[in-house]
Design an enzyme around this catalytic site. Structure first.
Site, PDB file in Angstrom:
ATOM      1  N   CYS A 159      -4.818  12.811  13.894  1.00  0.00           N
ATOM      2  CA  CYS A 159      -5.411  11.525  13.546  1.00  0.00           C
ATOM      3  C   CYS A 159      -5.319  10.605  14.743  1.00  0.00           C
ATOM      4  O   CYS A 159      -4.772  10.963  15.781  1.00  0.00           O
ATOM      5  CB  CYS A 159      -4.766  10.927  12.305  1.00  0.00           C
TER       6      CYS A 159
ATOM      7  N   ARG B  19       0.320  14.637  13.567  1.00  0.00           N
ATOM      8  CA  ARG B  19       1.139  14.295  12.404  1.00  0.00           C
ATOM      9  C   ARG B  19       1.289  15.524  11.529  1.00  0.00           C
ATOM     10  O   ARG B  19       0.588  15.690  10.545  1.00  0.00           O
ATOM     11  CB  ARG B  19       0.500  13.137  11.628  1.00  0.00           C
TER      12      ARG B  19
ATOM     13  N   ASP C 120       4.686   0.641  12.158  1.00  0.00           N
ATOM     14  CA  ASP C 120       3.508  -0.038  11.605  1.00  0.00           C
ATOM     15  C   ASP C 120       3.418  -1.507  12.029  1.00  0.00           C
ATOM     16  O   ASP C 120       2.443  -2.187  11.689  1.00  0.00           O
ATOM     17  CB  ASP C 120       3.497   0.067  10.070  1.00  0.00           C
TER      18      ASP C 120
ATOM     19  N   ARG D 257      -8.528  -0.335   4.603  1.00  0.00           N
ATOM     20  CA  ARG D 257      -7.678   0.685   3.973  1.00  0.00           C
ATOM     21  C   ARG D 257      -6.362   0.090   3.509  1.00  0.00           C
ATOM     22  O   ARG D 257      -5.775   0.564   2.550  1.00  0.00           O
ATOM     23  CB  ARG D 257      -7.369   1.809   4.973  1.00  0.00           C
TER      24      ARG D 257
ATOM     25  N   LYS E  93       0.840  -1.205   0.000  1.00  0.00           N
ATOM     26  CA  LYS E  93       0.000   0.000   0.000  1.00  0.00           C
ATOM     27  C   LYS E  93       0.877   1.257   0.000  1.00  0.00           C
ATOM     28  O   LYS E  93       0.649   2.184  -0.763  1.00  0.00           O
ATOM     29  CB  LYS E  93      -0.894  -0.003   1.246  1.00  0.00           C
ATOM     30  N   ASN E  94       1.889   1.273   0.865  1.00  0.00           N
ATOM     31  CA  ASN E  94       2.692   2.488   0.995  1.00  0.00           C
ATOM     32  C   ASN E  94       3.662   2.704  -0.166  1.00  0.00           C
ATOM     33  O   ASN E  94       4.368   3.706  -0.206  1.00  0.00           O
ATOM     34  CB  ASN E  94       3.457   2.484   2.328  1.00  0.00           C
TER      35      ASN E  94
HETATM   36  C1  UD1 Z   1       4.460   6.910   6.554  1.00  0.00           C
HETATM   37  C2  UD1 Z   1       3.585   5.711   6.286  1.00  0.00           C
HETATM   38  C3  UD1 Z   1       2.970   5.223   7.593  1.00  0.00           C
HETATM   39  C4  UD1 Z   1       4.057   4.976   8.626  1.00  0.00           C
HETATM   40  C5  UD1 Z   1       4.962   6.199   8.764  1.00  0.00           C
HETATM   41  C6  UD1 Z   1       6.165   5.960   9.659  1.00  0.00           C
HETATM   42  C7  UD1 Z   1       2.764   6.062   4.026  1.00  0.00           C
HETATM   43  C8  UD1 Z   1       1.602   6.397   3.152  1.00  0.00           C
HETATM   44  N1  UD1 Z   1       2.542   6.095   5.338  1.00  0.00           N
HETATM   45  O1  UD1 Z   1       3.619   7.948   7.080  1.00  0.00           O
HETATM   46  O2  UD1 Z   1       2.282   4.003   7.314  1.00  0.00           O
HETATM   47  O3  UD1 Z   1       3.430   4.748   9.875  1.00  0.00           O
HETATM   48  O4  UD1 Z   1       5.476   6.586   7.476  1.00  0.00           O
HETATM   49  O5  UD1 Z   1       6.928   4.897   9.174  1.00  0.00           O
HETATM   50  O6  UD1 Z   1       3.845   5.750   3.553  1.00  0.00           O
HETATM   51  N2  UD1 Z   1       6.836  14.569  10.892  1.00  0.00           N
HETATM   52  C9  UD1 Z   1       7.000  15.908  11.188  1.00  0.00           C
HETATM   53  N3  UD1 Z   1       6.797  16.820  10.185  1.00  0.00           N
HETATM   54  C10 UD1 Z   1       6.485  16.455   8.915  1.00  0.00           C
HETATM   55  C11 UD1 Z   1       6.327  15.086   8.629  1.00  0.00           C
HETATM   56  C12 UD1 Z   1       6.524  14.173   9.639  1.00  0.00           C
HETATM   57  O7  UD1 Z   1       7.269  16.274  12.319  1.00  0.00           O
HETATM   58  O8  UD1 Z   1       6.335  17.320   8.056  1.00  0.00           O
HETATM   59  C13 UD1 Z   1       7.026  13.567  11.954  1.00  0.00           C
HETATM   60  C14 UD1 Z   1       5.750  12.790  12.283  1.00  0.00           C
HETATM   61  O9  UD1 Z   1       4.954  13.457  13.217  1.00  0.00           O
HETATM   62  C15 UD1 Z   1       6.320  11.499  12.833  1.00  0.00           C
HETATM   63  C16 UD1 Z   1       7.597  11.308  11.999  1.00  0.00           C
HETATM   64  O10 UD1 Z   1       7.914  12.585  11.481  1.00  0.00           O
HETATM   65  O11 UD1 Z   1       6.696  11.656  14.172  1.00  0.00           O
HETATM   66  C17 UD1 Z   1       7.477  10.315  10.883  1.00  0.00           C
HETATM   67  O12 UD1 Z   1       6.339  10.590  10.106  1.00  0.00           O
HETATM   68  P1  UD1 Z   1       6.305  10.285   8.550  1.00  0.00           P
HETATM   69  O13 UD1 Z   1       7.425   9.380   8.172  1.00  0.00           O
HETATM   70  O14 UD1 Z   1       6.181  11.585   7.816  1.00  0.00           O
HETATM   71  O15 UD1 Z   1       4.959   9.505   8.403  1.00  0.00           O
HETATM   72  P2  UD1 Z   1       4.085   9.454   7.126  1.00  0.00           P
HETATM   73  O16 UD1 Z   1       4.936   9.725   5.923  1.00  0.00           O
HETATM   74  O17 UD1 Z   1       2.861  10.284   7.342  1.00  0.00           O
END
Ligand code: UD1
Length: 430
Positions: A118, A123, A307, A399, A24-25
């Site tokens: 969420c 996030r 995850d 999902r 999915k990711n």
């Molecule tokens: C992706 C995955 C999700 C997985 C997560 C962590 C997809 C579609 N989703 O989510 O399944 O749980 O990686 O492996 O691939 N953060 C910030 N600022 C930002 C972005 C992130 O502070 O702009 C922080 C988040 O709050 C979190 C960390 O960085 O603590 C990691 O988040 P991130 O890797 O961005 O998660 P997703 O990409 O949303």
């Protein structure tokens, strides 16, 4: 609202073979990448999960035409017709944020709803925004939307303060069509990021450092069509591996990429399971009657995946002793612990740590799925909880897991989907 009910006379011993679906990711960013070109992108090994359908709805609004096969998908965005990702879609699926970089790069404008909070915690998407600003975009937040504009993005150097998966993906996509070179530092190393980069290279992008912390992208004027196979879903694979370990089972997982499962293989092995690699794309997991407690701390790849945290927690409820599970990625990702307690687990939450005291027999009850991986954890628990376990709000599971009931049924599990179940507690939506 739909529910899943698992009937467990005595704890299951799962035996047999499971074919793991595409990730999915990995498919979601690949779909977003189709916005970068008017050429056709032809994807195989596509998992038909709800998030894919949500992404297709969003992309259709933006101008995509697509044809969905059994496990394949052809998608073409001849012309971008809109640059807006509405709140309802972004709220339903945070990965909608992945259209931000591509829209901005190809169309010069993007209006994408801010995802908000969420079920697993705060996030933010500040790093996506900061990075795009560094590439020359002007970005305002208006009425809950990110409004981004840039006539032409220009290459720049940007260091992510923190590793972010979709943040890295958004920036890499945007940089492929920027003028000049972009150097991204402290990039996420997840296989899904590398897989996206490989697709982009097939489309004509110039990317160096794939799979490394520093990625260099030389912008090109346009990208073209490509054929691409989606990598196996390491989280679905991990979920079935835990299922085998938990049920003292013997499962052969097919169509997996063992190299993506290192941290989990290590933890499962220490906890007592036997894991054999069978050729390049198969893995066999044999559960042990003695499960050893394990401390686990989630971390960005190649660390233990957040995850898989919820699923591993169920396993630790059956270990002989105390395990401490530390969640470092998301700040509220323990909602499943309360549901496991309803099934008889002994878990105490202290800040970012869950202290799991095993071994406790589990007994079936009605529980609520609060997010995608929490749902998977409750399904696993249902396999060893005697009696009936009813997991409500199952749409979270849909999902990200393709035909999970069918796959479990093939392994001998009595599992049923209940439609329009009114007998559930109200909960927060992810
Ligand atoms: C992706 C995955 C999700 C997985 C997560 C962590 C997809 C579609 N989703 O989510 O399944 O749980 O990686 O492996 O691939 N953060 C910030 N600022 C930002 C972005 C992130 O502070 O702009 C922080 C988040 O709050 C979190 C960390 O960085 O603590 C990691 O988040 P991130 O890797 O961005 O998660 P997703 O990409 O949303």
């Amino acid at each position: 609202m739909e529910s899943l009910r698992i009937y467990t006379e005595k704890p299951y011993r799962l035996r047999g073979q499971v074919v793991i679906s595409g990730a999915k990711n990995a498919v979601l960013p690949a779909l977003a990448a189709s916005l970068l070109t008017s050429g056709e992108i032809n994807l195989s090994n596509v998992p038909l999960v709800k998030d894919v359908r949500t992404m297709l709805t969003l992309l259709s609004d933006l101008g995509a035409e697509y044809e969905l096969g059994k496990k394949s998908l052809r998608i073409k965005v001849e012309k971008i017709l809109s640059y807006q990702a509405p709140y309802q879609l972004v709220r339903a699926m945070r990965a909608s944020i992945l259209v931000l970089g591509p829209l901005l790069a190809r169309k010069g404008r993007a209006v994408v709803a801010l995802p908000g909070g969420c079920a697993i915690g705060t996030r933010p998407v500040d790093l996506h925004i900061n990075g795009l600003q560094k590439l020359g975009a002007s970005i305002k937040i208006e009425h809950g939307y990110i409004v981004a504009e840039a006539k032409k993005l220009r290459g720049a150097e940007f260091e992510f303060e923190k590793k972010t998966v979709t943040g890295t993906e958004n920036l890499v996509m945007a940089a492929t069509l920027a003028r000049g070179e972009t150097i991204l530092k402290n990039c996420a190393l997840e296989p899904e990021v590398s897989s996206l980069c490989e697709l982009l290279v097939k489309m004509g992008a110039k990317i160096d450092g794939i799979g490394e912390e520093t990625i260099r992208i030389k912008g090109v004027d346009e990208l073209g069509p490509a054929d691409f196979r989606i990598i196996p879903d390491r989280i679905e694979a991990g979920t079935f591996m835990v299922a085998a370990a938990l049920t003292q089972g013997d499962l052969i997982l097919k169509e997996v990429e063992p190299d993506h499962l290192g941290a989990l293989i290590d933890k499962l092995t220490i906890s007592g399971a036997r894991i054999e690699k069978l050729g390049r794309r198969s893995i066999r997991v044999i559960g042990s009657p003695e499960i050893k407690p394990q401390d686990v701390t989630t971390a960005p790849y190649p660390g233990f995946p957040t995850d898989m945290q919820a699923q591993f927690m169920v396993l630790m409820t059956q270990a002989n002793g105390t395990s401490i599970i530390t969640e470092t990625i998301f700040d509220r990702r323990f909602a499943h612990a309360n549901e496991l307690i309803r099934l008889g687990a002994n878990i105490e939450i202290q800040g970012d740590k869950a202290i799991v005291r095993g071994r406790t027999p589990l007994s079936g009850a009605e529980v609520m799925a609060t997010d995608l991986r929490a749902s998977a954890c409750l399904v696993l628990a249902g396999l060893i909880a005697t009696g009936q376990t009813t997991i409500n709000d199952i749409e979270h599971l849909d999902r990200g897991y393709e035909r999970i009931e069918e796959k479990l049924r093939k392994l001998g599990v009595k599992i049923e989907r209940l439609k329009n179940n009114n007998n559930h507690r109200m909960g927060e939506k992810k």
